[in-house]
Design an enzyme around this catalytic site. Structure first.
Site, PDB file in Angstrom:
ATOM      1  NE  ARG A 189      25.094  -2.536 -31.380  1.00 54.57           N
ATOM      2  CZ  ARG A 189      25.048  -1.737 -32.450  1.00 54.57           C
ATOM      3  NH1 ARG A 189      25.866  -1.955 -33.467  1.00 54.57           N
ATOM      4  NH2 ARG A 189      24.191  -0.734 -32.503  1.00 54.57           N
ATOM      5  CB  SER A 222      33.107   3.588 -38.639  1.00 53.33           C
ATOM      6  OG  SER A 222      32.078   3.513 -37.672  1.00 53.33           O
ATOM      7  CG  HIS A 262      28.538   5.944 -34.500  1.00 58.72           C
ATOM      8  ND1 HIS A 262      29.520   6.889 -34.342  1.00 58.72           N
ATOM      9  CD2 HIS A 262      28.080   5.692 -33.253  1.00 58.72           C
ATOM     10  CE1 HIS A 262      29.655   7.201 -33.066  1.00 58.72           C
ATOM     11  NE2 HIS A 262      28.791   6.476 -32.384  1.00 58.72           N
ATOM     12  CE1 TYR A 286      31.050  10.573 -30.666  1.00 56.37           C
ATOM     13  CE2 TYR A 286      31.133  10.172 -28.313  1.00 56.37           C
ATOM     14  CZ  TYR A 286      30.846   9.741 -29.586  1.00 56.37           C
ATOM     15  OH  TYR A 286      30.358   8.478 -29.777  1.00 56.37           O
ATOM     16  N   GLY A 322      29.683  -4.218 -37.759  1.00 57.67           N
ATOM     17  CA  GLY A 322      29.100  -5.491 -38.165  1.00 57.67           C
ATOM     18  C   GLY A 322      29.971  -6.714 -38.016  1.00 57.67           C
TER      19      GLY A 322
END
Length: 451
Positions: free
Chosen positions: A397, A298, A300, A158, A375
């Site tokens: 995830r 992406s 995010h 970041y 996804g």
């Protein structure tokens, strides 16, 4: 993960028959719910939630239903000889998966980033270490032996507003053995996240997810008056003040510019630089012009811009342009796996292929590698992403829920399942190798009459 990945499925059945034991659930929805039971409400919402109405998150999932795999029969496929090897930045990996960076892992398991990095090393999958990690650059690199040539850690940046802090973080990562720099472009400010807002929950303010910053010598000297905010003599106010500084530096609310990428190359030196958060063909082309070695398509996971286009739709456009993949044609029939058509690079546009003439390579850039996330929940999702142009598929995830349930073993189990699912799905559809995946093995929803 050497050898046929389907062995994992056979292992589950055999162990169940012999001992009655059942595996960690292989269904994403169930794993998510199991993780929810084990972690705090705030922690679950932090990872599970997305921006505003969460429509981008749902759009990411729905996008996979708009491309359908067309299986081919009598295609001479052999599950014991399936090939999912993937070459990234000069290294061959056994599967096309990458561990996406996720911060604040201490909310999900006490071993946090160490467990995830060790899982990546155990499976031979690149592990991406977040700037917002719960474990410092040096500690996670040591725990997973990332300085060894065969172990692959990537450092996700970041981008701080302080250039000297940027330099310090990057050089620490390089020294610790991280082999690629992943620059996240879409998070210079946090998106509007109602779940976190309703919980009034920002983990960074309480000292979580700031290990890289609070262990940085330059940060301590410049922003903490030379006193370690985690030390015995530090007060609660010292820690809070340092955390606020850290958040403001990595989420300054001001976007960087393309011209500033040259600074990162100066700090990083040799080695791949990957730009994460690319969501348009225009930006992909600019990334090539800027000398990016990798483009990470992406949004995010839907956590930043609400109502955005799905990452998969972005990939389909970028894959056609940068990899020279065909348009959506009537699927052909693969009759001989040794002669199956393979994706080709756009040499005239982006220079030579990866194994082309080095003299031409010095004049024209090689095409960047394409990494995809947002996804992916099963092997078929990964298969579609690879067909639409991804060189590798990053997972977020799913492995985080595995970490929440079973630590390092939980992370490994998720990736073993994804690899077996992908391998089976490919070979059952008449595809022997990931190199054969291209848009011609798909049909878009609504175009089925053209088969």
């Amino acid at each position: 993960m050497e050898g046929p990945k389907v062995q994992y499925m056979r292992q589950i059945y055999l162990e169940g028959y012999q001992t009655g034991n059942k595996p960690q659930t292989t269904k994403y929805a169930e794993l998510r719910l199991e993780a929810q039971k084990r972690i705090s409400k705030e922690g679950f919402n932090y990872a599970d939630g997305s921006a505003s109405t969460e429509k981008t998150y749902q759009t990411n999932l729905n996008a996979f239903d708009q491309w359908q795999i067309v299986p081919r029969m009598l295609a001479d496929t052999d599950i014991t000889d399936a090939n999912m090897k993937t070459e990234l930045f000069g290294t061959t990996f056994q599967t096309p998966f990458v561990i996406s960076p996720i911060g604040v892992q201490e909310l999900y398991h006490e071993d946090a980033d160490k467990a995830t990095a060790q899982a990546g090393v155990a499976l031979g999958i690149p592990y991406t270490h977040s700037t917002a990690a719960s474990t410092s650059i040096e500690d996670v690199a040591s725990a997973a032996d990332l300085d060894k040539e065969e172990n692959h850690g990537w450092y996700q940046l970041y981008w701080p507003s302080d250039e000297k802090l940027t330099e310090s973080l990057i050089k620490r990562a390089k020294k610790a053995g991280f082999k690629a720099l992943v620059v996240t472009l879409d998070t210079f400010a946090l998106g509007w996240r109602p779940r976190d807002l309703n919980d009034a929950f920002n983990p960074f303010l309480s000292g979580k997810g700031v290990a890289n910053m609070l262990s940085d010598p330059y940060f301590i000297e410049q922003y903490c008056e030379g006193k370690d905010p985690r030390g015995k003599e530090a007060t609660k106010e010292d820690l809070f003040g340092a955390c606020v500084q850290a958040v403001n530096l990595v989420n300054p609310g001001i976007s960087r510019k393309w011209s500033e990428l040259a600074t990162l190359r100066k700090f990083w030196g040799d080695g791949p630089i990957i730009l994460k958060g690319i969501q348009s063909l225009l930006d992909a082309n600019r990334a090539v012009e800027a000398g990016a070695d990798g483009i990470w398509v992406s949004n995010h996971g839907g956590r930043q811009v609400d109502g955005a286009i799905s990452s998969l739709h972005c990939l389909s456009a970028i894959g056609r342009s940068i990899r020279g993949l065909p348009l959506y044609l009537t699927p052909g029939i693969i009759t001989d796996r040794n002669k199956a058509s393979q994706p080709t690079d756009l040499g005239l546009v982006y220079g030579v292929g990866r194994e082309g003439d080095e003299d031409r390579a010095s004049k024209q850039r090689r095409r960047p590698y394409l990494i995809f996330d947002s996804g992916v929940r099963c092997g078929a999702d990964a298969m579609k992403a690879l067909a639409l142009g991804a060189d590798a598929v990053a997972i977020g995830r799913p492995w985080l829920w595995g970490l929440s349930v079973n630590g390092q073993e939980g992370v490994e189990t998720v990736f073993k399942g994804l690899a077996a699912d992908l391998e089976l799905n490919m070979t059952l559809a008449g595809i022997q190798s990931t190199t054969q995946l291209n848009p011609n093995i798909l049909v878009k929803a609504g175009q089925e009459p053209h088969l």
